[in-house]
Design an enzyme around this catalytic site. Sequence first.
Site, PDB file in Angstrom:
ATOM      1  N   HIS A 292       0.823  -1.223   0.000  1.00  0.00           N
ATOM      2  CA  HIS A 292       0.000   0.000   0.000  1.00  0.00           C
ATOM      3  C   HIS A 292       0.853   1.268   0.000  1.00  0.00           C
ATOM      4  CE1 HIS A 292      -3.631  -2.266   0.537  1.00  0.00           C
ATOM      5  NE2 HIS A 292      -3.305  -2.718   1.740  1.00  0.00           N
TER       6      HIS A 292
ATOM      7  N   HIS B 219      -6.058  -7.312  -0.206  1.00  0.00           N
ATOM      8  CA  HIS B 219      -6.255  -5.894  -0.542  1.00  0.00           C
ATOM      9  C   HIS B 219      -5.544  -5.541  -1.837  1.00  0.00           C
ATOM     10  CE1 HIS B 219      -6.464  -6.109   3.970  1.00  0.00           C
ATOM     11  NE2 HIS B 219      -7.549  -5.373   3.749  1.00  0.00           N
TER      12      HIS B 219
HETATM   13  N1  Q9C Z   1     -11.821   1.223   8.216  1.00  0.00           N
HETATM   14  C1  Q9C Z   1      -2.364  -4.975   4.450  1.00  0.00           C
HETATM   15  O1  Q9C Z   1      -2.974  -6.011   4.427  1.00  0.00           O
HETATM   16  N2  Q9C Z   1      -7.869  -1.219   7.278  1.00  0.00           N
HETATM   17  N3  Q9C Z   1      -2.930  -3.820   4.822  1.00  0.00           N
HETATM   18  C2  Q9C Z   1      -8.327   0.041   7.750  1.00  0.00           C
HETATM   19  C3  Q9C Z   1     -10.401   1.338   8.159  1.00  0.00           C
HETATM   20  C4  Q9C Z   1      -6.532  -1.190   6.773  1.00  0.00           C
HETATM   21  C5  Q9C Z   1      -4.294  -3.788   5.194  1.00  0.00           C
HETATM   22  C6  Q9C Z   1      -9.812  -0.042   8.057  1.00  0.00           C
HETATM   23  C7  Q9C Z   1      -6.136  -2.485   6.131  1.00  0.00           C
HETATM   24  C8  Q9C Z   1      -4.724  -2.443   5.653  1.00  0.00           C
HETATM   25  C9  Q9C Z   1      -0.914  -4.937   4.091  1.00  0.00           C
HETATM   26 ZN    ZN Z   2      -3.864  -6.985   2.914  1.00  0.00          ZN
END
Ligand code: Q9C
Ligand code: ZN
Length: 663
Positions: free
Chosen positions: A155, A197
């Site tokens: 990300h 993701h």
């Molecule tokens: N409503 C990886 O799997 N979630 N990152 C935030 C906010 C973030 C995932 C939720 C998820 C990040 C590397």
């Molecule tokens: Zn992820």
Amino acid sequence: MESNGEIESSLSRSNGGEDRRVGLIFDERMCKHYAPAPAEEHHPECPDRILAIWSLLNSSGLAKRCIILKAKDVEDNHLALVHTKKHISLIKSISSVNSESKRSRLAARFNSIYFSEGSTEAASLAAGSVIEAAEKVAKGELDSAFAIVRPPGHHAEEGEPMGFCLYNNVAIATSYLLNERRDLGINKILIVDWDVHHGNGTQKMFYKDPRVLFFSVHRYDSGTFYPSGHDGSYIMTGEDSGAGHNINVPWEHGRCGDADYLAVWDNILIPVAKEFYPDMIIVSAGFDAAIGDPLGGCCITPHGYSIMLDKLMEFAGGKIVMALEGGYNLNSIATSARACVDVLLHGKAPNVVSEAYPFASTWRVIQEVRRELSTYWPVLGGELPEKTINKTTQIAVLSSDSEGETEDIVLAVPEEVLTIDDVILPLSNLKIDLDSQVDQEAKMKPSWRSELSKVDVWYATYGSNMKMARFRCYIEGGQIEGMRRPCVGSMDKSKPKGIIWKTFPHRLFFARERTATWGPGGVAFLHPNSNAQEKAHLCLYKITLEQFNDVLFQENSLNLETSHPLFDSAALQTIQTEKSISVELVQGGWYHNLVYLGNEGGTPVLTMTCSLSDVDDFMSGKFPINPPCKEYANTLITGLVEGEQLSEEEASAYIQEASSKPL
Ligand code: Q9C
Ligand code: ZN
């Protein structure tokens, strides 16, 4: 075994016995990046993640078959290949921000980011280690490698950290090989991002670069799933000379599993990879699409990952570098990683047929992607055959919260088969490990397992396990035709040490309304008492008492992750005098009654069936007697035929008689 990686790796894929050279990188200093205070909620991106993986690779004996590499710090000029000066100095400055509140304020400027004093060091090691792994594979010093790193990377964007990611580890290593190490001859890299993701950072960094084919399969949920927005849409196909070199497969919803991912592999990724003909593959290997993950809501099994990886091994002479991204269920990520390392070592996935079907939405997405990209990749041009896309699994309608991220884990089974005894238990088994205090080693491999792995028993089966391929699902994980859901397999995936067939003077019958695995219809039971008038065919597998426990867990829909065996060495002693034992812990299950059938070459023969009181309940009509469904009956019949016990006609007649003769 020295030099010439090219020739060796192509040979070792087929030579069966020998391991390929697989590099592993792990360094505890990557645990120095952690979320502040256990104040409110435990943060899923926690140090235990890499410890859990490392500890299972060690306790399962895989790590010692690999080449352990030293983690390396990244160099500034390599970070600068994909990140701005400002971003680099931000991450480097964290270690000198000396109060937690200042770090928190800094982190709050970004989307889903925390910092600790050791974040700078951990991020540097994560990026440097993926470079190290990639370089060694590019040089041919290793066939493949797995960098067990954190913080994750995909990300992270050019100018900002995001989504638990500080530096974009995979992008940095990719850019390093393509731009700084032209001498190594890696001119085209396929990045496979199977984290649940979308890899927004990586996508942007190579969007106009034809040397990189970026492929990401992720939950999209109409642009609402993290990182949200439309970057993960299938219409994002790359720009300028990179046009066609960006492929997104956006799931419409969660619950996607092995069948969905493999359909994408077979109908998009693999055909395109054949055309692209990469010199190396780098996998952004998040395991948050794994079954049991608290954020992903998908259900890839370890076996699914091993097939996905195995299908990539035919490219680039098997030059594959895996870098950990997300994945938040400690048990799921450890077992998934183990399955992958196993494939890297052997160059072969365990051979279990999976006959589960993708969702209708999966075929829809596949068709959209193919249509969008067919101008660049003519191989994606044709329509998929009707008979392929007509094979689908109905979606189970279950509640989910509005965020969509914390949805409960569900199995891809039609709603109609969700019955209390079959489904509630397995669902509760997919426990989410959040207590980081417990010693991982102990949690991963309780001591009873190593003890019971030294004792052998004959597991005698009269049901679907008479078919070898079905029984192997209990050992290796997976599913075969007719099964509506996969098995998780045993923690010890080694083959049975022997297989023999015998007949026993016991009554075979079929009862129960339906099961989650086979759908409507009765399943086989053996009357616990012997009866000289009867003759049942049983297939005996010589397995360890540890594996026997795992079969027992699965037969009774229980969790493998327990600190106690269901049936230990003492119970094995007892049963030889008592003849049968009801396993207390699984009295809710249908196969809790273990029956001793004598011994074979000094090794006890055990079978699993219902209790005598269950037989009474079947006879009284409290529970239904029912003939088996076609798929289940066929599994028994082909088992008997393949085992050369009966001809097909005889086997059918045998099942027919057992299912029609009154009890
Ligand atoms: N409503 C990886 O799997 N979630 N990152 C935030 C906010 C973030 C995932 C939720 C998820 C990040 C590397
Ligand atoms: Zn992820």
